[in-house]
Each structure stands twice: as C-alpha cells, then as structure tokens.
Design a protein around this motif. Sequence first.
Motif, mmCIF file in Angstrom:
data_model
loop_
_atom_site.group_PDB
_atom_site.id
_atom_site.type_symbol
_atom_site.label_atom_id
_atom_site.label_comp_id
_atom_site.label_asym_id
_atom_site.label_seq_id
_atom_site.Cartn_x
_atom_site.Cartn_y
_atom_site.Cartn_z
ATOM 1 N N LEU A 320 0.833 -1.210 0.000
ATOM 2 C CA LEU A 320 0.000 0.000 0.000
ATOM 3 C C LEU A 320 0.868 1.261 0.000
ATOM 4 N N LYS A 321 2.014 1.198 0.683
ATOM 5 C CA LYS A 321 2.955 2.322 0.667
ATOM 6 C C LYS A 321 3.509 2.515 -0.745
ATOM 7 N N SER A 322 3.858 1.406 -1.388
ATOM 8 C CA SER A 322 4.369 1.462 -2.761
ATOM 9 C C SER A 322 3.310 2.017 -3.702
ATOM 10 N N LEU A 323 2.082 1.540 -3.550
ATOM 11 C CA LEU A 323 0.965 1.976 -4.388
ATOM 12 C C LEU A 323 0.744 3.484 -4.277
ATOM 13 N N LYS A 324 0.784 3.984 -3.055
ATOM 14 C CA LYS A 324 0.568 5.419 -2.818
ATOM 15 C C LYS A 324 1.643 6.251 -3.522
ATOM 16 N N LEU A 325 2.893 5.824 -3.420
ATOM 17 C CA LEU A 325 3.994 6.565 -4.051
ATOM 18 C C LEU A 325 3.889 6.536 -5.573
ATOM 19 N N ASN A 326 3.533 5.382 -6.133
ATOM 20 C CA ASN A 326 3.396 5.284 -7.589
ATOM 21 C C ASN A 326 2.233 6.117 -8.112
ATOM 22 N N GLU A 327 1.174 6.239 -7.307
ATOM 23 C CA GLU A 327 0.059 7.123 -7.677
ATOM 24 C C GLU A 327 0.519 8.575 -7.690
ATOM 25 N N GLU A 328 1.347 8.943 -6.716
ATOM 26 C CA GLU A 328 1.843 10.323 -6.614
ATOM 27 C C GLU A 328 2.703 10.711 -7.813
ATOM 28 N N ILE A 329 3.530 9.780 -8.279
ATOM 29 C CA ILE A 329 4.451 10.117 -9.378
ATOM 30 C C ILE A 329 3.918 9.679 -10.744
ATOM 31 N N ASN A 331 3.432 6.617 -11.990
ATOM 32 C CA ASN A 331 4.186 5.504 -12.566
ATOM 33 C C ASN A 331 3.224 4.361 -12.894
ATOM 34 N N VAL A 332 2.755 4.295 -14.148
ATOM 35 C CA VAL A 332 1.741 3.311 -14.545
ATOM 36 C C VAL A 332 2.285 1.884 -14.460
ATOM 37 N N ASN A 333 3.521 1.693 -14.910
ATOM 38 C CA ASN A 333 4.131 0.369 -14.826
ATOM 39 C C ASN A 333 4.214 -0.079 -13.365
ATOM 40 N N GLY A 334 4.596 0.835 -12.484
ATOM 41 C CA GLY A 334 4.675 0.545 -11.056
ATOM 42 C C GLY A 334 3.320 0.222 -10.456
ATOM 43 N N LEU A 335 2.285 0.957 -10.887
ATOM 44 C CA LEU A 335 0.928 0.704 -10.390
ATOM 45 C C LEU A 335 0.446 -0.686 -10.800
ATOM 46 N N SER A 336 0.704 -1.046 -12.060
ATOM 47 C CA SER A 336 0.329 -2.374 -12.536
ATOM 48 C C SER A 336 1.020 -3.452 -11.703
ATOM 49 N N LEU A 337 2.292 -3.238 -11.410
ATOM 50 C CA LEU A 337 3.054 -4.188 -10.601
ATOM 51 C C LEU A 337 2.499 -4.275 -9.180
ATOM 52 N N ASP A 338 2.145 -3.122 -8.590
ATOM 53 C CA ASP A 338 1.574 -3.117 -7.236
ATOM 54 C C ASP A 338 0.260 -3.901 -7.184
ATOM 55 N N TYR A 339 -0.612 -3.672 -8.171
ATOM 56 C CA TYR A 339 -1.885 -4.405 -8.216
ATOM 57 C C TYR A 339 -1.638 -5.909 -8.343
ATOM 58 N N GLU A 340 -0.664 -6.269 -9.179
ATOM 59 C CA GLU A 340 -0.346 -7.693 -9.348
ATOM 60 C C GLU A 340 0.185 -8.285 -8.042
ATOM 61 N N ARG A 341 1.006 -7.518 -7.324
ATOM 62 C CA ARG A 341 1.547 -7.993 -6.044
ATOM 63 C C ARG A 341 0.444 -8.217 -5.009
ATOM 64 N N ILE A 342 -0.510 -7.280 -4.968
ATOM 65 C CA ILE A 342 -1.619 -7.422 -4.016
ATOM 66 C C ILE A 342 -2.503 -8.606 -4.411
ATOM 67 N N SER A 343 -2.676 -8.814 -5.720
ATOM 68 C CA SER A 343 -3.414 -9.977 -6.198
ATOM 69 C C SER A 343 -2.736 -11.259 -5.735
ATOM 70 N N TYR A 344 -1.422 -11.317 -5.894
ATOM 71 C CA TYR A 344 -0.669 -12.506 -5.482
ATOM 72 C C TYR A 344 -0.734 -12.697 -3.971
ATOM 73 N N LEU A 345 -0.735 -11.586 -3.232
ATOM 74 C CA LEU A 345 -0.852 -11.652 -1.772
ATOM 75 C C LEU A 345 -2.148 -12.358 -1.368
ATOM 76 N N HIS A 346 -3.258 -11.958 -1.979
ATOM 77 C CA HIS A 346 -4.550 -12.587 -1.651
ATOM 78 C C HIS A 346 -4.566 -14.061 -2.049
#
Length: 437
Positions: A320-329, A331-346
């Motif tokens: 969630l910290k990573s997601l917030k930072l990528n939203e601020e800057i 970074n679409v590639n970073g956002l996609s990666l964050d969503y994938e990471r959270i998906s894998y977490l679940h």
Amino acid sequence: MRVLKILLIIILFCKLGIIAYSQTPKLDSLWNVLKKAKQDTAKASIFHAIGYQYNMTNPDSAIYFYNKTIELTKSKIKDSYSQYLYAKALQAVGWEYLNFKGKSDTAQVILKNAFKIYSAIVSDKKFESKAQKGIASCYSYFGIIQSDIGNYDKAIEFYLKSLKIFEKLDDKKRIAPCYGNIGNIYRQTGKFDKAIEYYIKALKMFDATGNKNGTSGCYMNIGIIHEEQENYNKAIEYYTKSLKLKEELGDSKGISQCYGNISISYKNMRDYEKAEDYCFKALKIGEELGDKEGISDCYGNLGNINIAQKHFDKAIDCFLKSLKLNEEIGNVNGLSLDYERISYLHLSIADSISTSLAEKQYHYKEAISYGLKAIKLAEKIKATLRINEAAACLKDAYKGIGNISKAFEYAEIYIATKDSMFGEEKTKALAEMETKY
C-alpha cells in the motif's frame, strides 16, 4: 549587516550539505576561478560546473548551483551564449527532477523550456552543434518521461529522434545511452532478444569511450534479463559488477538500485536474511535522496519478501505504501506491478492460512479484482512482462473459485506471453551475447 549576511550564507551552505572549500580538488579549483570571475556569463558557466560536481551525490546542491546559472543568464537571454548557458542549466535541473526527485511533470515543463531555447539558437553557426546536442538530450529525457508513464511507443519515438541527431554528429558518447534506452524499452515490453541486441551495442560503445556509468547500467540491465530467466546467480554476478562501478562513481541512486536488484535475487533464492539486508540498504539511500520511485521499489520488494515468509500483514502494508507513491508520481508500470503484487498476496493467503471456504472465496475474489486492475494497465502500456504476471495470478484465482473457463482463458494468455519472452531463440540469444562480448 555584513556579518549577518555572511552568517546566513554559511547556514545556507551547511543546510545544503556543502563545505565549499573542502570537497575535492576539482571543486577547490572551481571556487578559486569563481572568485576571480568578473562577468556574469563567466560566473554562470562556473556555477554550472560546480553543480555538475554534485550531479550524482547531492541533487539539492546540484539544483541550487544550476539555478544560480539560470539567475545570472536569464536577464541576458538575447545573447546566444547566455541563451545556451540558460538552456543547458534548465536541462540539468530538469534531469535532476526526473532522475532523483521523481517529479516527471516538473521535469517536463523545465525541459520543454530548455528545448524551446535550444531550438531558437540552433540557427546560430557558433552554437549549432551544441544546440543540436541539447535538443537530442531533451528528446532522450522526454523518452524517459514517456517510459515512466508506460507510453512505450512514444518513448521509442523520442529515443530514435535523439539517436538520429547524435549519429549525425558522430557523438559516440551520447549514441551509447540511446542504445541503452532503446534496449530498456524492449526489455520492459518483453522483447528480450531486441533488448540484448541494443545492450551489446551500448556496452561496446561505453567500454570504448570509458563511460563507467553507462557500462554499469548495461551490466544492471543484463542482470535483470538473467533475473527474469531465473538465472539468479548470474543476475547477482552482473548486479555486483554494476555495483562496483557505481561505488567508484559515487552514484548514490545507482548504488541503491543495485542493492534493490541484489535483494530480489536473494529473495528468489529464498535467502530472506540477505534479501532484507540489501533491501533496507537500498531503502535508506532512497529516503536520503527523496527518490519516490526508488522508495516505492523497495517497499514492493519488502512486501514480496514478507509474502515468502508468510508475514502477510507486513506485506500488505508495504504494498500500500508502494501503491501510494506510484500514484503520486504517475508511474503506470509501477501501479500495474503493485496491483499484481496485491493480487498474489490474496492468492497466497487463500492457499495457506484461510481456514473456511468463505474466507478462501473472499481472497480469491480480491485476487481477481486486483489482477484485473493489473492486467488492464499492463495491456494499456503494452508491458508483456506485467501482462504475464497478472495473467498468472488470474488463472489461479479463477481456478480457486471454480470458474474453469476463465482460468483457461488466462492460462492461454500466460503461456503465450511466457513464450514470447522466453522462447528458445531468445534464451539462445542471451547466451550468444555473453559469448560474443
């Protein structure tokens, strides 16, 4: 009054982390020349050179001195030399904001201004070559900005414009970074054979021109390809080569990136202690530099390390910290990666600690929700690697809720993207590259 003014200057220099006369012989020499300079343009040129000395080690100090150049040349903007110094300083400030501050929007505004001024003086024969180099460099930076937001087609377009100018000027020192940038786009879009082709070109030229920073970047990128192909020891070998050169150069951000990549390899090798150690080293430097993109990468890596150890609460906090930072800057590639990471977490929670069927179904559905967000962004920016990883999560999540047709659909996407990135020919190309080099 004079004592107060001197005191304020001393305080300002201490705040910037600058001890003017005790840094390096190069800086000592520049300060001595500055004392003797009488004309504003001469002072402006020296301030720019001082800023360059802080280019990799202290972005705030670099920006401070580049801005001194801008202040001194802005009022003399009708003079071609002053215009050139002004544009050059703007370009340098734009690069600092882009590379170290993670402020692409600010960087783009500044760089567009520099581009406009270079374009205005390119017709002056005395400055034609320098202005062309400035224009080409701006194209490269525009390419980086487009790459950061996932607009890879546009990024390639800018990189090729930059390459065309530098080839015309036969500027080998700047041709090599263009090759490297183009290679990065091919790597990010999963075209590893094309990426390798451009990395070889860049590496040979960097070595020939003695550009340690460029050579280091190529080593890092080749290491990433080995990482993706699960050759983790080989990846660490290249990351370590890159790190050694970054340390010689005093490139703090580069050192942080190497630490981060080494951390990922150790995580994949299940050496979680070393993985965390390198990740925290990278995070510390990122925080010192105020590098939001770098900090985001570190939190993402820490989240993955925590998932591997089944520390799921810590993992979601990191993501969630990573997601917030990528939203601020942005970074679409970073956002996609964050969503994938959270998906894998679940997915990981559903398959390991969920006890009831209702719990499992909840986490599978969350995995699908985040996986769909990830793949949507990845498809938008044509990031094959991101599509592949999101598809892997979605096939398992749909299988978990019993939707076999959807699971099969994403399994096909996963297999197709995997083959496009890691086919036999591409694996062979990497081996041939190492043999040739």
